[in-house]
Enzyme design. Structure first.
Site, PDB file in Angstrom:
ATOM      1  N   HIS A 124      20.559  10.220  11.186  1.00  0.00           N
ATOM      2  CA  HIS A 124      19.246   9.599  11.396  1.00  0.00           C
ATOM      3  C   HIS A 124      18.719   8.996  10.089  1.00  0.00           C
ATOM      4  O   HIS A 124      18.252   7.851  10.063  1.00  0.00           O
ATOM      5  CB  HIS A 124      18.292  10.667  11.949  1.00  0.00           C
ATOM      6  CG  HIS A 124      16.896  10.201  12.183  1.00  0.00           C
ATOM      7  ND1 HIS A 124      16.434   9.804  13.420  1.00  0.00           N
ATOM      8  CD2 HIS A 124      15.845  10.070  11.342  1.00  0.00           C
ATOM      9  CE1 HIS A 124      15.167   9.445  13.321  1.00  0.00           C
ATOM     10  NE2 HIS A 124      14.773   9.594  12.066  1.00  0.00           N
ATOM     11  N   GLU A 125      18.819   9.730   8.997  1.00  0.00           N
ATOM     12  CA  GLU A 125      18.318   9.239   7.698  1.00  0.00           C
ATOM     13  C   GLU A 125      19.118   8.027   7.217  1.00  0.00           C
ATOM     14  O   GLU A 125      18.548   7.041   6.739  1.00  0.00           O
ATOM     15  CB  GLU A 125      18.364  10.357   6.648  1.00  0.00           C
ATOM     16  CG  GLU A 125      17.414  11.514   6.917  1.00  0.00           C
ATOM     17  CD  GLU A 125      15.975  11.056   7.063  1.00  0.00           C
ATOM     18  OE1 GLU A 125      15.542  10.162   6.329  1.00  0.00           O
ATOM     19  OE2 GLU A 125      15.281  11.588   7.952  1.00  0.00           O
ATOM     20  N   HIS A 128      18.156   4.916   9.039  1.00  0.00           N
ATOM     21  CA  HIS A 128      16.943   4.275   8.510  1.00  0.00           C
ATOM     22  C   HIS A 128      17.313   3.291   7.393  1.00  0.00           C
ATOM     23  O   HIS A 128      16.756   2.194   7.299  1.00  0.00           O
ATOM     24  CB  HIS A 128      15.978   5.321   7.940  1.00  0.00           C
ATOM     25  CG  HIS A 128      15.062   5.962   8.955  1.00  0.00           C
ATOM     26  ND1 HIS A 128      14.240   5.238   9.795  1.00  0.00           N
ATOM     27  CD2 HIS A 128      14.815   7.267   9.241  1.00  0.00           C
ATOM     28  CE1 HIS A 128      13.540   6.071  10.565  1.00  0.00           C
ATOM     29  NE2 HIS A 128      13.877   7.313  10.246  1.00  0.00           N
ATOM     30  N   GLU A 187      11.756   4.964  14.489  1.00  0.00           N
ATOM     31  CA  GLU A 187      12.281   6.284  14.821  1.00  0.00           C
ATOM     32  C   GLU A 187      13.310   6.214  15.949  1.00  0.00           C
ATOM     33  O   GLU A 187      14.379   6.811  15.862  1.00  0.00           O
ATOM     34  CB  GLU A 187      11.145   7.245  15.194  1.00  0.00           C
ATOM     35  CG  GLU A 187      10.355   7.755  14.012  1.00  0.00           C
ATOM     36  CD  GLU A 187      11.242   8.325  12.926  1.00  0.00           C
ATOM     37  OE1 GLU A 187      12.152   9.131  13.233  1.00  0.00           O
ATOM     38  OE2 GLU A 187      11.054   7.961  11.756  1.00  0.00           O
TER      39      GLU A 187
HETATM   40 ZN   LIG Z   1      13.101   8.998  11.055  1.00  0.00          ZN
END
Ligand SMILES: [Zn+2]
Length: 266
Positions: A124-125, A128, A187
């Site tokens: 997830h990071e 981003h 997100e």
């Molecule tokens: Zn996030």
């Protein structure tokens, strides 16, 4: 006159950048070049390493490094090298910065209970970063927070103007004391891309719903630090459950070709 020129410069930049598309096809406003973002990421990471206690626990470092390396090795761009640092802190947090920097707080390891759950967070990071969300965040901060100062932005040589603002925009709000949370669309995008990435790396994507449920339960009254910069939304678990099924074939293919297990040695 100077102000007018700056405004014109900003408008022309906006015009030129509004056509950017994120990996899932969202329109993005990006005011900074990848080189500028990498520079900002590197400077911020150096600052983190100076200000925060770095874990010297070799077992923890080996474990986190193993998961992070498998996740980043599954990225399409093999030329980017990723630096991984474990910070010794009870914060339930992790981040990735442009230019290839990953920070994991030891507090996260109490919530992310196994390699698959840790890979959910790191996927997830990294997503981003891949989707240039910090560029979007810094661009937004530039436009709303500091007005038309684009021409005066000094990254590097002249020191970083509004350093705290930029660090907050990169998701390092906990360090500098104020928070610029990622948006809901960012997100969702990081969830989609991150889960695909970790599945490709041979981690079990079904850990996604479990991890975010653990995260929601953790951290006492204020909640975990990670959720303050990465706000959750109420359809997230449902979306994740669907995504998990979609990327299962990637996970199974990776497993079939053989992946090593990352484990904390006793
Ligand atoms: Zn996030």
């Amino acid at each position: 006159m100077k102000k007018l020129l700056s405004a014109l410069a900003l408008l022309s930049l906006l015009g030129g950048c509004a056509t950017h598309q994120s990996p899932t096809g969202r329109g993005q406003t990006l005011l900074f070049s990848p080189a500028e973002m990498n520079q900002l990421g590197a400077a911020s990471f150096e600052e983190m390493k100076k200000q925060q206690k770095i874990s010297k626990d070799s077992k923890v470092n080996a474990y986190v490094g193993c998961v992070a390396n498998r996740v980043t090795a599954a990225l399409p761009d093999k030329s980017q090298r990723w630096e991984v640092v474990v910070f010794d802190s009870p914060q339930v947090n992790a981040f990735a910065l442009p230019g290839g920097h990953i920070g994991v707080y030891t507090g996260l390891l109490k919530v992310a209970e196994n390699q698959d759950q840790l890979a959910v967070v790191l996927g997830h990071e990294v997503a981003h970063v891949l989707a240039q969300h910090s560029n979007e965040q810094v661009s937004r901060a530039q436009m709303t927070g500091t007005g038309l100062q684009l021409a005066n932005v000094a990254l590097g040589a002249g020191g970083i103007a509004n350093r705290d603002l930029y660090m907050a925009a990169l998701g390092l709000g906990a360090l500098v004391g104020y928070i610029l949370p990622f948006g809901r669309e960012q997100e969702s995008e990081a969830d989609v891309m991150g889960l695909e990435l970790m599945a490709r790396a041979g981690f079990d994507p079904r850990a996604g719903t479990v991890l975010w449920q653990n995260m929601a339960k953790a951290g006492g009254a204020q909640g975990p630090e990670l959720l303050s910069t990465h706000p959750s939304h109420n359809t997230r678990i449902r979306d994740l459950a669907r995504l998990e099924q979609q990327v299962m074939p990637l996970y199974e293919a990776a497993r079939a070709s053989g992946v090593k297990t990352c484990q904390m040695t006793k």
